[in-house]
Design a protein around this motif. Structure first.
Motif, mmCIF file in Angstrom:
data_model
loop_
_atom_site.group_PDB
_atom_site.id
_atom_site.type_symbol
_atom_site.label_atom_id
_atom_site.label_comp_id
_atom_site.label_asym_id
_atom_site.label_seq_id
_atom_site.Cartn_x
_atom_site.Cartn_y
_atom_site.Cartn_z
ATOM 1 N N TYR A 52 -27.578 19.639 10.919
ATOM 2 C CA TYR A 52 -27.932 18.141 10.903
ATOM 3 C C TYR A 52 -27.050 17.545 9.749
ATOM 4 O O TYR A 52 -26.677 18.206 8.823
ATOM 5 C CB TYR A 52 -29.555 17.714 10.724
ATOM 6 C CG TYR A 52 -30.022 17.954 9.339
ATOM 7 C CD1 TYR A 52 -30.217 19.433 8.748
ATOM 8 C CD2 TYR A 52 -30.226 17.000 8.359
ATOM 9 C CE1 TYR A 52 -30.634 19.710 7.530
ATOM 10 C CE2 TYR A 52 -30.576 17.325 7.030
ATOM 11 C CZ TYR A 52 -30.812 18.859 6.766
ATOM 12 O OH TYR A 52 -31.387 18.883 5.360
ATOM 13 N N ARG A 70 -31.827 10.905 -0.567
ATOM 14 C CA ARG A 70 -31.560 12.327 -0.890
ATOM 15 C C ARG A 70 -31.714 13.350 0.418
ATOM 16 O O ARG A 70 -31.575 14.604 0.509
ATOM 17 C CB ARG A 70 -32.495 12.808 -1.777
ATOM 18 C CG ARG A 70 -32.349 12.381 -3.403
ATOM 19 C CD ARG A 70 -33.363 13.106 -4.173
ATOM 20 N NE ARG A 70 -34.625 12.741 -3.959
ATOM 21 C CZ ARG A 70 -35.695 13.691 -3.658
ATOM 22 N NH1 ARG A 70 -35.455 15.001 -3.643
ATOM 23 N NH2 ARG A 70 -36.915 13.129 -3.427
ATOM 24 N N TYR A 71 -31.960 12.647 1.439
ATOM 25 C CA TYR A 71 -32.246 13.463 2.972
ATOM 26 C C TYR A 71 -30.876 14.421 3.058
ATOM 27 O O TYR A 71 -30.052 13.446 3.420
ATOM 28 C CB TYR A 71 -32.708 12.636 3.793
ATOM 29 C CG TYR A 71 -33.028 13.475 5.208
ATOM 30 C CD1 TYR A 71 -34.382 14.288 5.108
ATOM 31 C CD2 TYR A 71 -32.207 13.668 6.270
ATOM 32 C CE1 TYR A 71 -34.643 15.037 6.186
ATOM 33 C CE2 TYR A 71 -32.649 14.555 7.231
ATOM 34 C CZ TYR A 71 -33.832 15.244 7.370
ATOM 35 O OH TYR A 71 -34.394 15.969 8.349
ATOM 36 N N GLY A 72 -30.971 15.461 3.125
ATOM 37 C CA GLY A 72 -29.784 16.297 3.454
ATOM 38 C C GLY A 72 -29.024 16.601 2.238
ATOM 39 O O GLY A 72 -28.077 17.402 2.410
ATOM 40 N N LEU A 73 -29.385 16.089 1.036
ATOM 41 C CA LEU A 73 -28.747 16.849 -0.310
ATOM 42 C C LEU A 73 -29.753 18.126 -0.668
ATOM 43 O O LEU A 73 -31.083 17.822 -0.800
ATOM 44 C CB LEU A 73 -28.931 15.696 -1.295
ATOM 45 C CG LEU A 73 -28.747 16.252 -2.686
ATOM 46 C CD1 LEU A 73 -27.372 16.902 -3.177
ATOM 47 C CD2 LEU A 73 -29.083 15.173 -3.871
ATOM 48 N N VAL A 74 -28.937 19.148 -0.510
ATOM 49 C CA VAL A 74 -29.747 20.360 -0.952
ATOM 50 C C VAL A 74 -30.097 20.385 -2.377
ATOM 51 O O VAL A 74 -29.466 20.053 -3.400
ATOM 52 C CB VAL A 74 -28.782 21.507 -0.850
ATOM 53 C CG1 VAL A 74 -29.409 23.009 -1.109
ATOM 54 C CG2 VAL A 74 -28.274 21.889 0.672
ATOM 55 N N ALA A 75 -31.679 20.437 -2.365
ATOM 56 C CA ALA A 75 -32.311 20.188 -3.678
ATOM 57 C C ALA A 75 -32.133 21.205 -4.765
ATOM 58 O O ALA A 75 -32.332 22.285 -4.534
ATOM 59 C CB ALA A 75 -33.781 20.209 -3.354
ATOM 60 N N SER A 118 -35.845 18.086 -7.529
ATOM 61 C CA SER A 118 -35.679 16.966 -6.677
ATOM 62 C C SER A 118 -36.109 15.693 -7.580
ATOM 63 O O SER A 118 -35.656 14.562 -6.829
ATOM 64 C CB SER A 118 -36.895 17.126 -5.535
ATOM 65 O OG SER A 118 -37.182 18.375 -5.183
ATOM 66 N N LYS A 167 -36.479 8.628 5.980
ATOM 67 C CA LYS A 167 -36.627 10.171 5.870
ATOM 68 C C LYS A 167 -36.714 10.856 4.482
ATOM 69 O O LYS A 167 -37.094 11.670 4.191
ATOM 70 C CB LYS A 167 -35.454 10.965 6.149
ATOM 71 C CG LYS A 167 -35.436 10.765 8.103
ATOM 72 C CD LYS A 167 -34.655 11.830 8.480
ATOM 73 C CE LYS A 167 -34.538 12.134 10.063
ATOM 74 N NZ LYS A 167 -33.664 10.962 10.580
ATOM 75 N N ASP A 168 -36.702 9.749 3.439
ATOM 76 C CA ASP A 168 -36.910 10.015 1.916
ATOM 77 C C ASP A 168 -37.630 9.449 1.471
ATOM 78 O O ASP A 168 -37.607 8.009 1.071
ATOM 79 C CB ASP A 168 -35.437 10.027 1.323
ATOM 80 C CG ASP A 168 -35.442 10.135 -0.268
ATOM 81 O OD1 ASP A 168 -36.719 10.505 -0.939
ATOM 82 O OD2 ASP A 168 -34.660 10.193 -1.061
ATOM 83 N N THR A 175 -38.909 8.795 -1.610
ATOM 84 C CA THR A 175 -38.633 8.531 -2.898
ATOM 85 C C THR A 175 -37.549 7.398 -2.650
ATOM 86 O O THR A 175 -37.087 7.039 -3.827
ATOM 87 C CB THR A 175 -38.184 9.528 -3.877
ATOM 88 O OG1 THR A 175 -37.205 10.013 -3.405
ATOM 89 C CG2 THR A 175 -39.452 10.610 -3.928
ATOM 90 N N ASN A 235 -37.574 24.909 -5.603
ATOM 91 C CA ASN A 235 -36.923 24.486 -4.511
ATOM 92 C C ASN A 235 -36.043 25.676 -4.061
ATOM 93 O O ASN A 235 -35.554 25.846 -2.933
ATOM 94 C CB ASN A 235 -35.866 23.525 -5.095
ATOM 95 C CG ASN A 235 -36.487 22.135 -5.075
ATOM 96 O OD1 ASN A 235 -37.224 21.650 -4.252
ATOM 97 N ND2 ASN A 235 -36.051 21.296 -5.960
ATOM 98 N N GLY A 293 -31.856 20.676 2.010
ATOM 99 C CA GLY A 293 -31.876 19.352 2.054
ATOM 100 C C GLY A 293 -32.796 18.636 2.907
ATOM 101 O O GLY A 293 -32.936 17.353 2.534
ATOM 102 N N LEU A 305 -36.363 16.898 3.586
ATOM 103 C CA LEU A 305 -37.693 16.117 2.873
ATOM 104 C C LEU A 305 -38.866 15.808 3.841
ATOM 105 O O LEU A 305 -38.683 15.540 4.919
ATOM 106 C CB LEU A 305 -37.140 14.666 2.289
ATOM 107 C CG LEU A 305 -36.186 14.966 1.053
ATOM 108 C CD1 LEU A 305 -35.472 13.715 0.913
ATOM 109 C CD2 LEU A 305 -36.359 15.837 0.070
#
Lengths: 485, 481
Positions: free
Chosen positions: A103, A200-205, A208, A236-237, A239, A320, B47, B49
């Motif tokens: 994704y 941050r959705y899709g940023l590998v944590a 966080s 989707k995030d 925060t 994480n 990634g 959430l």
């Protein structure tokens, strides 16, 4: 002038006028990657075919008068911890060396929606843990200013490719300085937005509560524009901040008349390079000349920031990174049973620095130690946050060095604590969730770029960009160049 | 044994009936191909959430309110860290020190009378996936496959105070709790499908002592019966240890249903350190008190008070009322029917008798059945007006349940209307008297029992359609009885 050394803004305006095509711009970058990246090592994956295809589609859109944005057709590179569908998403780790993201990260969707061809994915310290990109398990990335030196980290690949003229701009991520420090070492503008400003959705944590996507560019205007392109709310995030964010580009030329700039009381006693101190003095003088009021402020908890930061970051990281167990994706090393498979997979898949942080993070969250470490760190974090809030009653923006010194040599920092100390000026903004940026201002005796950092109150990116615009003008007037080397 | 008091507390997990999972938009539907109800979020892909499903919060609050809990204005989520193949992120998002609901109580009926059991807390968390082991069991299994369809289904965990005093009470409480959760429609509570699960903490203490004894946690209780059996076994085991002056170890034991014993799983020293810490991906949740009041006023009447009211209002027996409240659908149905057909006893008799029997035979529940309120009302009216006989009504009921046709239509199709036309019946009576003159004579001379013989002949001759009451009256008139 070669296309690959141009800023994103220049490319956009030539595309707009029809002077060049997106294919021209992408080809120029790809040619330069082919010629130079062998030595620099910025890219882990080059997406030549996809980027050219995206460029062709962009050119068609331009011809038909339906460009998606001002930046339609301007190529970009992204750090390899951002998910791009169908492309491997290594995070600089053996654990995910062959993992293909199914994704798109929210910011990747934003880039696609703006029509930007993605040139490839850039090297980084494993799971963004490091300050030099030396902890990448996959590749060495060199500083284009001096290939004997590190590009900084963890977003070292993104910084190096922009500095080397392989891409006009790039995305990175910043958990404790991972955009600003490499920007400083590579002579670039690096922006870490307010926590929650970019999804941050899709940023590998990694950690966080500290992670934030950031930008690399050769100019402040480019940084502001890229920030506008990726900022905004995302369902989707949870925060993410619920509004679209202002147009940042317009702030850059607003000037600093009446702006209150703070410098830390007694910063001259910090152990910074004399040339870095000189840059600070020059910058302060330049801001005053441009009409800003400069005052000294104190943040006495700054000395506690590194410890606080590492306790929290490691604790979150230990949780994480627990999902990399060999069951569902990524590396799997078979064992006698499930627990043995977990052990073997994680022993082989993670590098030393990642293991160190997982172990320390696990320790500080353990029963009997939680209160003494993690909880205490959260309390100090709250105090740091309120000290900043207090300080921003008196000033609009804080000016500090980004790093105490310029890019160091490979292997120079062997002691982990010495390496962690590199983040002294950068981690407070992450702890407090504040926007901060680094911009090139001056050079050291070795001719390497010096970075200065501006930090503003939450969501006050425009104020930070105002000051940056003024300092950039001074720097360009005396140097007449943009960051590419 | 008599000198020890049994102390039991339960931890109950119930899957919530939301349409989508707690942190993503995947369906919660049961079944489906393995790993077909999954996305990057519930698979814990790098990634991804979580985003909290508001419906899950709503259902959790409803459960808390039904258990008389307080709903704090703020709650938060925490990570419970442990490695297991069925746990995609290697942590479960749960609630640790600021749960959704606090401090409630439940009053339920037990063998020893009404008891009030304290509810410590109710919190929200996510379900894990499911391991499918090759071979017969996990030991000796060559490989395991994972199905994450279930991963991320919302759960509530209900923790009781150690207020239960016997295995029988524990079972009765659990059954009552199931009924409550079903009543408020937040969980279907199917223990056999795993949507309701229970762990029990049990300890003994000498009578009169306040301090709690060493507790043992029992897991793997997969039915109401096993809850009672396992606790009974554990009580016996612990009391034998006390008798023998041995220590009860604080440990976790698993119930082995086949062997009827509890076996040690892990000691206190081996217990997990879950390293709870606040979930940074989900900000604390603020609960609007107006919303809570809305949910409170929307709660249905709960089983215990409904049972009392049904007895009072309709003059039902305890047994009848208990039957009706055992499932909310039955009591709702009953009350809807008596709105239009006010012979309560007749309604409850039909529900407990033939309606139950037909549904059981069809393996249907009341809501699944084609029998609706108006259908039963119509059927009962047909009986009441003498249009059909009771035995005909059973056949009509079966047809209604099978076809969904209204009873009147069934009666029509089956040609079942009772013959209540007096002239027609009189002709039948005359014919049968003429056919059996000897019997008629004996009857006129006072042998009243022979009336039954004549009625039987007429019913047979009319294929059961003759109105027996009218036939009876006509016979008596004609035979001058």
């Amino acid at each position: 002038m070669e296309l690959h050394t141009m800023t994103a803004g220049e490319l956009a305006s030539m595309l707009e006028k029809g002077e060049i095509s997106s294919v021209d711009a992408v080809k120029s970058c790809l040619d330069h990657i082919a010629a130079r990246d062998q030595a620099v090592g910025a890219f882990l994956t080059v997406l030549a075919e996809q980027a050219l295809q995206a460029a062709e589609q962009s050119d068609t859109r331009r011809r038909e008068g339906r460009a998606l944005s001002l930046w339609d057709g301007v190529p970009i590179a992204i750090k390899d911890n951002l998910a791009l569908q169908g492309v491997r998403n290594t995070c600089g780790s053996k654990m995910l060396e062959h993992y293909i993201a199914p994704y798109d990260a929210h910011v990747v969707t934003k880039l696609k929606q703006a029509g930007m061809p993605i040139l490839g994915k850039t090297n980084m310290d494993e799971f963004a843990m490091g300050s030099s990109t030396e902890f990448s398990a996959l590749q060495v990335t060199r500083n284009p200013w001096d290939v004997e030196r590190v590009p900084g980290g963890s977003s070292g690949g993104s910084a190096a490719c922009v500095a080397a003229g392989e891409a006009p701009w790039a995305l990175g991520s910043d958990t404790g300085g991972s955009v600003r420090e490499p920007a400083s070492f590579c002579g670039l503008v690096g922006i870490k937005p307010t926590y929650g400003r970019v999804s941050r959705y899709g940023l590998v944590a990694f950690a966080s509560s500290l992670d934030q996507v950031g930008t690399f560019s050769r100019t402040v205007s480019d940084g502001a524009a890229l920030l506008s392109a990726i900022a905004g709310s995302d369902a989707k995030d949870s925060t993410s901040i619920p509004d679209a964010g202002p147009d940042y580009a317009s702030a850059v030329r607003r000037g600093v008349q009446g702006l209150r700039v703070g410098v830390l009381d007694g910063w001259e006693q910090d152990t910074v390079l004399p040339s870095v101190a000189a840059s600070m003095q020059e910058a302060t003088a330049a801001l005053k000349r441009a009409g800003a009021e400069v005052t000294t402020v104190s943040l006495n908890l700054l000395d506690k920031a590194i410890e606080t930061y590492y306790l929290i970051a490691m604790a979150e990281a230990s949780s994480n990174l627990a999902r990399y167990d060999g069951v569902r994706y990524g590396l799997r090393v078979d064992g006698t049973d499930a627990a043995d498979m977990f052990r073997r997979t994680r022993s082989e898949g993670f590098g030393q620095e990642v293991k160190r942080r997982i172990l320390l993070g696990t320790y500080v969250l353990s029963a009997g130690y939680y209160d003494a470490y993690y909880k205490k760190a959260q309390q100090v974090r709250t105090l740091i946050r309120s000290q900043f809030a207090q300080m921003f009653n008196d000033v609009d923006v804080l000016l500090t060095p980004t790093t105490a010194a310029t890019a160091f040599r490979f292997g120079e920092k062997q002691d982990p604590l010495q390496m962690y100390q590199t983040d002294y000026y950068t981690v407070p903004a992450n702890l407090a969730g504040l926007p901060a940026m680094s911009l090139p201002f001056g050079r050291c005796e070795a001719g390497l770029p010096i970075g200065l950092q501006l930090t503003a109150g939450a969501l006050q990116e425009p104020v930070m960009l105002q000051a940056a615009g003024v300092l950039e003008q001074v720097e360009q007037d005396r140097r007449g160049s943009y960051g590419a080397v | 044994m008599a000198q020890y008091e049994v102390v039991i507390g339960l931890e109950i997990h119930a899957e919530l009936l939301t349409k989508t999972k707690i942190f993503c938009a995947c369906t919660t539907a049961f079944g489906g191909h393995a790993n077909s109800h999954c996305c990057p979020v519930c698979l814990g892909l790098p990634g991804a959430l979580p985003v909290l499903n508001e419906k899950a919060v709503e259902y959790g609050i409803k459960a808390g309110l039904a258990l008389d809990c307080r709903i704090p204005e703020r709650c938060k989520f925490d990570r419970k860290n442990y490695f297991y193949p069925d746990l995609p992120k290697a942590y479960q998002i749960s609630q640790y020190d600021e749960p959704l609901c606090l401090g409630g109580s439940v009053t339920c009926e037990t063998e020893t009378g009404l008891q009030t059991i304290g509810v410590t807390r109710v919190h929200l968390e996510e379900e894990a996936g499911k391991s499918v082991h090759s071979g017969d069991n996990i030991l000796g299994s060559e490989y395991s496959s994972m199905d994450y369809n279930r991963a991320g289904i919302p759960l509530i965990e209900i923790v009781t105070e150690p207020d239960l005093r016997s295995p029988q009470d524990a079972k009765a409480f659990l059954e009552h709790l199931k009924r409550v959760l079903q009543y408020i429609e937040v969980s279907d509570c199917k223990m056999e499908e795993g949507s309701l699960r229970c762990d029990a903490n049990v300890s003994l203490r000498p009578l009169g002592v306040q301090e709690l004894g060493t507790k043992v946690e029992i897991k793997n209780l997969n039915s109401f019966r096993s809850v009672e059996r396992a606790l009974q076994h554990e009580v016996t085991r612990q009391s034998q240890l006390y008798e023998a002056k041995q220590q009860v170890e604080q440990e976790t034991r698993a119930w082995d249903e086949a062997r009827g014993v509890t076996v040690s799983m892990r000691s206190k020293e081996e217990s997990h350190d879950y390293r709870y810490f606040p979930e940074p991906d989900i900000p604390p949740v603020h609960i609007n008190s107006l919303w809570v009041e809305d949910l409170r006023s929307g709660l249905p009447e709960l089983p215990l008070s409904r049972k009392e009211r049904l007895q009072r209002q309709y003059g039902l027996t305890t047994y009848e009322a208990e039957f009706l409240v055992s499932q909310r659908s039955w009591s709702d149905f009953f009350e809807a029917v008596v709105q239009e057909f006010d012979q309560e006893k007749m309604v409850v008799n039909w529900l407990m008798g033939d309606v139950s029997r037909v549904l059981n035979a069809r393996e249907e529940t009341l809501p699944q059945s084609q029998l609706d309120v108006s259908g039963l009302v119509e059927l009962l009216r047909l009986i009441d007006t003498g249009t059909i006989s009771g035995s005909q009504a059973k056949a009509v009921l079966e047809a209604v349940c099978a076809t969904g046709q209204p009873p009147a239509d069934v009666v029509q199709t089956l040609g079942m209307q009772q013959i209540s036309d007096e002239d027609q019946l009189a002709a039948m009576v005359d014919a049968v008297i003429a056919q059996y003159p000897g019997e008629a004579q004996r009857c006129r001379e006072g042998d009243a029992k022979l009336i039954g013989f004549f009625v039987g002949q007429i019913m047979k001759g009319s294929q059961g359609k003759a109105n027996p009451k009218m036939v009876n009256e006509l016979l008596r008139k004609k035979l001058k009885l």
